[in-house]
Write an enzyme that holds these catalytic residues in place. Structure first.
Site, mmCIF file in Angstrom:
data_model
loop_
_atom_site.group_PDB
_atom_site.id
_atom_site.type_symbol
_atom_site.label_atom_id
_atom_site.label_comp_id
_atom_site.label_asym_id
_atom_site.label_seq_id
_atom_site.Cartn_x
_atom_site.Cartn_y
_atom_site.Cartn_z
ATOM 1 N N ASN A 1 -89.837 95.388 37.436
ATOM 2 C CA ASN A 1 -90.713 95.307 36.660
ATOM 3 C C ASN A 1 -90.994 96.685 35.914
ATOM 4 O O ASN A 1 -89.726 97.501 36.543
ATOM 5 C CB ASN A 1 -92.048 95.748 37.132
ATOM 6 C CG ASN A 1 -93.448 95.818 36.487
ATOM 7 O OD1 ASN A 1 -93.343 95.142 35.306
ATOM 8 N ND2 ASN A 1 -94.011 96.507 36.839
ATOM 9 N N ALA B 1 -93.498 90.342 29.705
ATOM 10 C CA ALA B 1 -92.812 89.091 29.723
ATOM 11 C C ALA B 1 -93.382 87.854 29.066
ATOM 12 O O ALA B 1 -92.897 87.375 28.646
ATOM 13 C CB ALA B 1 -92.881 88.960 31.652
ATOM 14 N N ASP C 1 -91.337 91.699 35.665
ATOM 15 C CA ASP C 1 -90.168 90.889 34.513
ATOM 16 C C ASP C 1 -89.698 89.912 34.649
ATOM 17 O O ASP C 1 -88.782 88.681 33.792
ATOM 18 C CB ASP C 1 -89.992 92.184 33.151
ATOM 19 C CG ASP C 1 -91.113 93.270 33.202
ATOM 20 O OD1 ASP C 1 -90.792 93.267 33.561
ATOM 21 O OD2 ASP C 1 -90.464 92.787 31.647
ATOM 22 N N ARG D 1 -94.490 92.410 23.482
ATOM 23 C CA ARG D 1 -93.894 93.026 24.439
ATOM 24 C C ARG D 1 -94.538 92.274 25.645
ATOM 25 O O ARG D 1 -95.636 91.580 25.432
ATOM 26 C CB ARG D 1 -93.867 94.201 24.885
ATOM 27 C CG ARG D 1 -94.971 95.029 24.469
ATOM 28 C CD ARG D 1 -95.127 96.442 25.142
ATOM 29 N NE ARG D 1 -95.489 96.282 26.186
ATOM 30 C CZ ARG D 1 -96.601 96.088 27.220
ATOM 31 N NH1 ARG D 1 -97.969 95.137 26.442
ATOM 32 N NH2 ARG D 1 -96.499 95.653 28.241
ATOM 33 N N ARG E 1 -83.973 91.234 24.391
ATOM 34 C CA ARG E 1 -84.372 92.131 25.895
ATOM 35 C C ARG E 1 -83.472 91.278 27.141
ATOM 36 O O ARG E 1 -84.051 90.242 27.033
ATOM 37 C CB ARG E 1 -85.738 92.176 26.123
ATOM 38 C CG ARG E 1 -86.306 93.258 24.847
ATOM 39 C CD ARG E 1 -87.673 93.507 25.113
ATOM 40 N NE ARG E 1 -87.612 94.300 25.877
ATOM 41 C CZ ARG E 1 -88.892 95.397 25.705
ATOM 42 N NH1 ARG E 1 -90.008 94.851 25.591
ATOM 43 N NH2 ARG E 1 -88.477 96.287 27.044
ATOM 44 N N GLN F 1 -97.288 102.372 27.616
ATOM 45 C CA GLN F 1 -97.887 101.499 27.803
ATOM 46 C C GLN F 1 -99.293 101.125 28.389
ATOM 47 O O GLN F 1 -100.310 101.078 28.099
ATOM 48 C CB GLN F 1 -97.274 100.273 27.990
ATOM 49 C CG GLN F 1 -96.183 99.918 27.327
ATOM 50 C CD GLN F 1 -94.821 100.478 27.658
ATOM 51 O OE1 GLN F 1 -94.931 101.905 27.706
ATOM 52 N NE2 GLN F 1 -93.728 100.109 27.775
HETATM 53 O O1 MRU Z 1 -91.149 96.871 28.220
HETATM 54 P P1 MRU Z 1 -92.080 96.606 28.153
HETATM 55 O O2 MRU Z 1 -93.232 96.799 27.738
HETATM 56 O O3 MRU Z 1 -92.110 94.797 27.729
HETATM 57 O O4 MRU Z 1 -92.797 96.001 30.067
HETATM 58 C C1 MRU Z 1 -93.937 95.512 30.223
HETATM 59 C C2 MRU Z 1 -93.409 95.736 31.847
HETATM 60 O O5 MRU Z 1 -93.112 96.448 32.190
HETATM 61 C C3 MRU Z 1 -94.757 94.330 32.618
HETATM 62 O O6 MRU Z 1 -95.512 95.217 33.876
HETATM 63 C C4 MRU Z 1 -94.703 93.085 32.532
HETATM 64 O O7 MRU Z 1 -93.502 91.933 31.096
HETATM 65 C C5 MRU Z 1 -95.332 92.248 33.381
HETATM 66 S S1 MRU Z 1 -96.363 91.784 31.819
HETATM 67 C C6 MRU Z 1 -97.680 90.235 32.393
#
Ligand code: MRU
Length: 350
Positions: free
Chosen positions: A251, A55, A242, A53, A96, A201
């Site tokens: 995000n 981005a 993201d 997971r 996703r 997270q």
């Molecule tokens: O659902 P996730 O855990 O994939 O969401 C991740 C985020 O929102 C992060 O802040 C984003 O991807 C930036 S990662 C450098």
């Protein structure tokens, strides 16, 4: 981040076995396990359940997923081989919808494979390009870190949301890369990590990786952020992204409320993201925001957290309008308002 076990990276290509090796992020912080994907379906499953997971890591996963489809294909006919590759790409793309890096990584490797003259050459090109996507991520995060570290005072406490760290990239991280670079430069940086409901997270991943590196981290509930700002405890907010459209930063859900609170309290709100996260051709309304299962909110293991009669709305991301963002730290420099002008810095660099 000091990784244990077989890989120093969140996600890597295992050339000996032609497969993807990754840290299963669903198990952290209780268990650190390295897992493998040998098929596109396995990879799609790992992405859907958030074992991989964040981005930039999704960009690498998309790139390696197309390479995986290529090297595992037994097809010798170039037309059928190409059709299979594109089919695999669409499976991965559908996992996703919000993080733009996923499609970006997929398209880079598809482009390299499509340009090759034969099936064998396409396989080699796909693996090479996926390796390039992965390798560049480390350089990119280091650059973001160096630019972003300049923005932080010598001694400060920064609030972050979700995980935009080494686990969300290949290593180092974007928002947490800024923290790491500032600490490396001798700054005294403390991090307040929002737990990031419902999948945590922040508490599970951000706290884990910062603690691994000996960086001071304190966990709070998401809803405590505004109160801590009011108490004067927070010097800056820094988050990842993201997708960055021409008018908003997408995000993790909850980011928008931190941006509003930060503006209200006169605290700078920074976004750290590579150029590959920008999508300036689109605006906020064009973006599909992922909605996830009701079970993530309504249950905790066997325990019910909400009655069956209640509907659940579980958006994974939100959009923060750019006028609440004081700076976007990228790998090519720091973008400041007015963004219509500063976005020129990233033109043609995606
Ligand atoms: O659902 P996730 O855990 O994939 O969401 C991740 C985020 O929102 C992060 O802040 C984003 O991807 C930036 S990662 C450098």
């Amino acid at each position: 981040m000091k990784m244990k076990g077989e890989t120093p990276y969140t996600i890597a290509w295992d050339a000996e076995n032609n497969c993807i090796v990754y840290i299963d992020q669903t198990l952290l912080p209780g268990r650190y396990e390295v897992a493998r994907c040998r098929t596109v379906d396995e990879l799609a499953g790992a992405i859907r359940r958030l074992a991989i997971r964040g981005a930039p890591a999704l960009g690498i996963a998309g790139a390696m997923g197309v390479a995986l489809a290529a090297v595992r294909s037994g097809e010798r006919d170039p037309v059928r081989f190409r059709r299979d590759l594109h089919r695999a790409a669409e499976i991965l793309r559908s996992t996703r919808p919000t993080a733009v890096n996923l499609g970006w990584g997929i398209d880079r490797v598809l482009g390299a494979a499509d340009a090759a003259g034969s099936v064998e050459a396409a396989k080699e090109a796909a693996v090479r390009e996926a390796g390039a996507v992965a390798g560049e991520d480390e350089v990119t995060c280091r650059r973001i870190g160096a630019f972003g570290a300049e923005l932080l005072p010598e001694r400060c406490t920064v609030l972050t949301h979700c995980n935009a760290g080494a686990l969300a990239c290949r290593c180092w991280g974007t928002a947490l890369g800024v923290v790491r670079s500032a600490v490396e430069a001798g700054k005294d940086v403390r991090v307040i990590a929002c737990e990031t409901r419902p999948l945590n997270q922040g508490s599970r991943l951000t706290c884990w990786e910062l603690a691994q590196d000996g960086i001071d981290v304190t966990l709070i509930t998401d809803s405590a952020a505004a109160y801590l700002m009011r108490k004067g405890v927070i010097d800056a907010v820094i988050v990842g992204a993201d997708r960055i459209t021409r008018d908003a930063v997408f995000n993790k859900i909850g980011t928008y409320m931190h941006a509003i609170s930060a503006r209200h309290h006169g605290i700078p709100f920074y976004v750290a993201a590579p150029v590959s996260t920008f999508d300036p051709a689109r605006s906020e309304v064009d973006v599909v925001v992922e909605e996830r299962d009701r079970g993530e909110l309504a249950r905790c293991g066997d325990r019910m957290l909400a009655p069956d009669g209640a509907s659940v709305l579980n958006y994974a991301f939100d959009a923060t309008p750019l006028d609440l963002v004081d700076a976007i730290v990228t790998d090519v420099g720091v973008l400041r308002p007015p963004y219509a002008e500063s976005f020129r810095l990233i033109e043609g660099k995606r």
